[in-house]
Motif scaffolding. Structure first.
Motif, short mmCIF file in Angstrom:
data_model
loop_
_atom_site.label_atom_id
_atom_site.label_comp_id
_atom_site.label_asym_id
_atom_site.label_seq_id
_atom_site.Cartn_x
_atom_site.Cartn_y
_atom_site.Cartn_z
N LEU A 106 0.82 -1.21 0.00
CA LEU A 106 0.00 0.00 0.00
C LEU A 106 0.86 1.26 0.00
O LEU A 106 0.52 2.26 -0.65
CB LEU A 106 -0.92 0.01 1.22
N GLU A 107 1.97 1.24 0.71
CA GLU A 107 2.81 2.43 0.81
C GLU A 107 3.65 2.66 -0.45
O GLU A 107 3.89 3.81 -0.83
CB GLU A 107 3.74 2.32 2.02
N THR A 108 4.06 1.61 -1.12
CA THR A 108 4.97 1.77 -2.27
C THR A 108 4.25 1.87 -3.61
O THR A 108 4.86 2.30 -4.59
CB THR A 108 5.98 0.62 -2.33
N ASN A 109 3.01 1.46 -3.70
CA ASN A 109 2.29 1.47 -4.98
C ASN A 109 1.11 2.44 -4.92
O ASN A 109 0.06 2.13 -4.36
CB ASN A 109 1.76 0.08 -5.33
N PRO A 110 1.26 3.62 -5.53
CA PRO A 110 0.15 4.58 -5.49
C PRO A 110 -1.01 4.21 -6.43
O PRO A 110 -2.12 4.68 -6.24
CB PRO A 110 0.80 5.89 -5.91
N ARG A 111 -0.75 3.37 -7.42
CA ARG A 111 -1.80 3.01 -8.38
C ARG A 111 -2.22 1.55 -8.12
O ARG A 111 -1.71 0.63 -8.75
CB ARG A 111 -1.29 3.17 -9.79
N LEU A 112 -3.18 1.38 -7.22
CA LEU A 112 -3.67 0.04 -6.88
C LEU A 112 -5.08 -0.15 -7.43
O LEU A 112 -5.86 0.79 -7.55
CB LEU A 112 -3.69 -0.15 -5.37
N SER A 113 -5.39 -1.38 -7.74
CA SER A 113 -6.74 -1.70 -8.20
C SER A 113 -7.17 -3.03 -7.58
O SER A 113 -6.36 -3.79 -7.09
CB SER A 113 -6.78 -1.78 -9.73
N ARG A 114 -8.48 -3.27 -7.61
CA ARG A 114 -9.02 -4.52 -7.09
C ARG A 114 -10.22 -4.93 -7.94
O ARG A 114 -10.80 -4.11 -8.66
CB ARG A 114 -9.43 -4.37 -5.63
N ARG A 123 -10.25 0.94 -9.69
CA ARG A 123 -9.05 1.54 -9.14
C ARG A 123 -9.33 2.06 -7.74
O ARG A 123 -10.39 2.59 -7.45
CB ARG A 123 -8.60 2.69 -10.04
N ILE A 124 -8.34 1.90 -6.85
CA ILE A 124 -8.45 2.40 -5.48
C ILE A 124 -7.96 3.84 -5.47
O ILE A 124 -6.84 4.14 -5.90
CB ILE A 124 -7.61 1.54 -4.51
N GLY A 125 -8.79 4.77 -4.97
CA GLY A 125 -8.43 6.18 -4.90
C GLY A 125 -7.42 6.43 -3.80
O GLY A 125 -7.18 5.60 -2.91
N GLU A 126 -6.84 7.63 -3.86
CA GLU A 126 -5.79 7.99 -2.89
C GLU A 126 -6.34 8.07 -1.46
O GLU A 126 -5.68 7.63 -0.52
CB GLU A 126 -5.15 9.33 -3.30
N ASP A 127 -7.54 8.61 -1.30
CA ASP A 127 -8.14 8.71 0.04
C ASP A 127 -8.35 7.32 0.64
O ASP A 127 -8.03 7.07 1.81
CB ASP A 127 -9.47 9.45 -0.02
N GLU A 128 -8.89 6.39 -0.17
CA GLU A 128 -9.13 5.03 0.32
C GLU A 128 -7.81 4.33 0.61
O GLU A 128 -7.69 3.58 1.58
CB GLU A 128 -9.95 4.25 -0.70
N ARG A 129 -6.81 4.59 -0.23
CA ARG A 129 -5.49 3.98 0.00
C ARG A 129 -4.90 4.45 1.33
O ARG A 129 -4.35 3.65 2.09
CB ARG A 129 -4.57 4.35 -1.16
N GLN A 130 -5.03 5.74 1.63
CA GLN A 130 -4.52 6.27 2.90
C GLN A 130 -5.28 5.65 4.09
O GLN A 130 -4.69 5.34 5.12
CB GLN A 130 -4.63 7.80 2.93
N GLU A 131 -6.60 5.46 3.93
CA GLU A 131 -7.38 4.81 4.98
C GLU A 131 -6.90 3.37 5.20
O GLU A 131 -6.79 2.91 6.33
CB GLU A 131 -8.87 4.82 4.63
N LEU A 132 -6.62 2.66 4.10
CA LEU A 132 -6.13 1.28 4.20
C LEU A 132 -4.76 1.23 4.87
O LEU A 132 -4.47 0.31 5.66
CB LEU A 132 -6.10 0.62 2.83
N ILE A 133 -3.92 2.22 4.57
CA ILE A 133 -2.59 2.28 5.20
C ILE A 133 -2.74 2.50 6.70
O ILE A 133 -2.09 1.81 7.51
CB ILE A 133 -1.73 3.40 4.56
N GLU A 134 -3.60 3.44 7.09
CA GLU A 134 -3.81 3.71 8.52
C GLU A 134 -4.38 2.48 9.23
O GLU A 134 -3.98 2.16 10.35
CB GLU A 134 -4.73 4.92 8.71
N LYS A 135 -5.32 1.79 8.58
CA LYS A 135 -5.91 0.59 9.18
C LYS A 135 -4.85 -0.51 9.34
O LYS A 135 -4.78 -1.18 10.37
CB LYS A 135 -7.08 0.07 8.35
N ALA A 136 -4.00 -0.69 8.34
CA ALA A 136 -2.95 -1.70 8.41
C ALA A 136 -1.96 -1.37 9.54
O ALA A 136 -1.53 -2.26 10.28
CB ALA A 136 -2.23 -1.82 7.07
N LYS A 137 -1.62 -0.09 9.68
CA LYS A 137 -0.71 0.31 10.76
C LYS A 137 -1.35 0.05 12.13
O LYS A 137 -0.68 -0.44 13.05
CB LYS A 137 -0.33 1.78 10.63
#
Length: 146
Positions: A106-114, A123-137
């Motif tokens: 999540l931290e190294t790939n800004p362009r993620l999709s599912r 495609r996963i947006g930047e806001d959702e990606r940041q939420e996923l990063i915070e949840k993983a942490k």
């Protein structure tokens, strides 16, 4: 008044003398019964009645704990519990490793999709990606502390 006090005193003293023996037996329906007279024609047990200590008096000593001897069933059960604990710890470590891998992705790939439930790639947006990063942490912090 004096006669009442004397009668009450004799009554209490006589009840203490009568209530010194108790018996326990099981009736025909299998119900335990207690009484001061043993039953005729049935087996019974004498119940030990001890008076409670006087107020402010010395208490009875507690019964000693039973000695712990090696019991094969207990040893087997404790071994099984130890194996289950090891398996749970191994599973927790595996999940922690997977969480760390997901966080790194999540931290190294800004362009993620599912792929969604309909089978479409989104495609996963930047806001959702940041939420996923915070949840993983947060998950790593709470579940994978050593």
């Amino acid at each position: 008044m004096y006669k009442t006090l004397v009668a009450l005193t004799f009554g209490l003293l006589s009840s203490m003398a009568v209530a010194e023996q108790m018996y326990r037996w099981v009736d025909d329906q299998g119900v335990p019964q207690f009484g001061q007279q043993p039953p005729e024609g049935k087996s019974y047990q004498r119940v030990d009645i001890t008076a409670s200590p006087p107020p402010g008096g010395a208490l009875r000593e507690p019964a000693p704990l039973p000695s712990r001897e090696a019991n094969p069933e207990e040893e087997q059960q404790s071994e099984m519990q130890a194996k289950a604990d090891k398996a749970a710890e191994a599973k927790r470590l595996e999940q922690c490793t997977q969480l760390q891998t997901n966080l790194r992705t999540l931290e190294t790939n800004p362009r993620l999709s599912r792929t969604n439930d309909a089978g479409e790639v989104e495609r996963i947006g930047e806001d959702e990606r940041q939420e996923l990063i915070e949840k993983a942490k947060a998950d790593l912090e709470s579940y994978c502390k050593n």
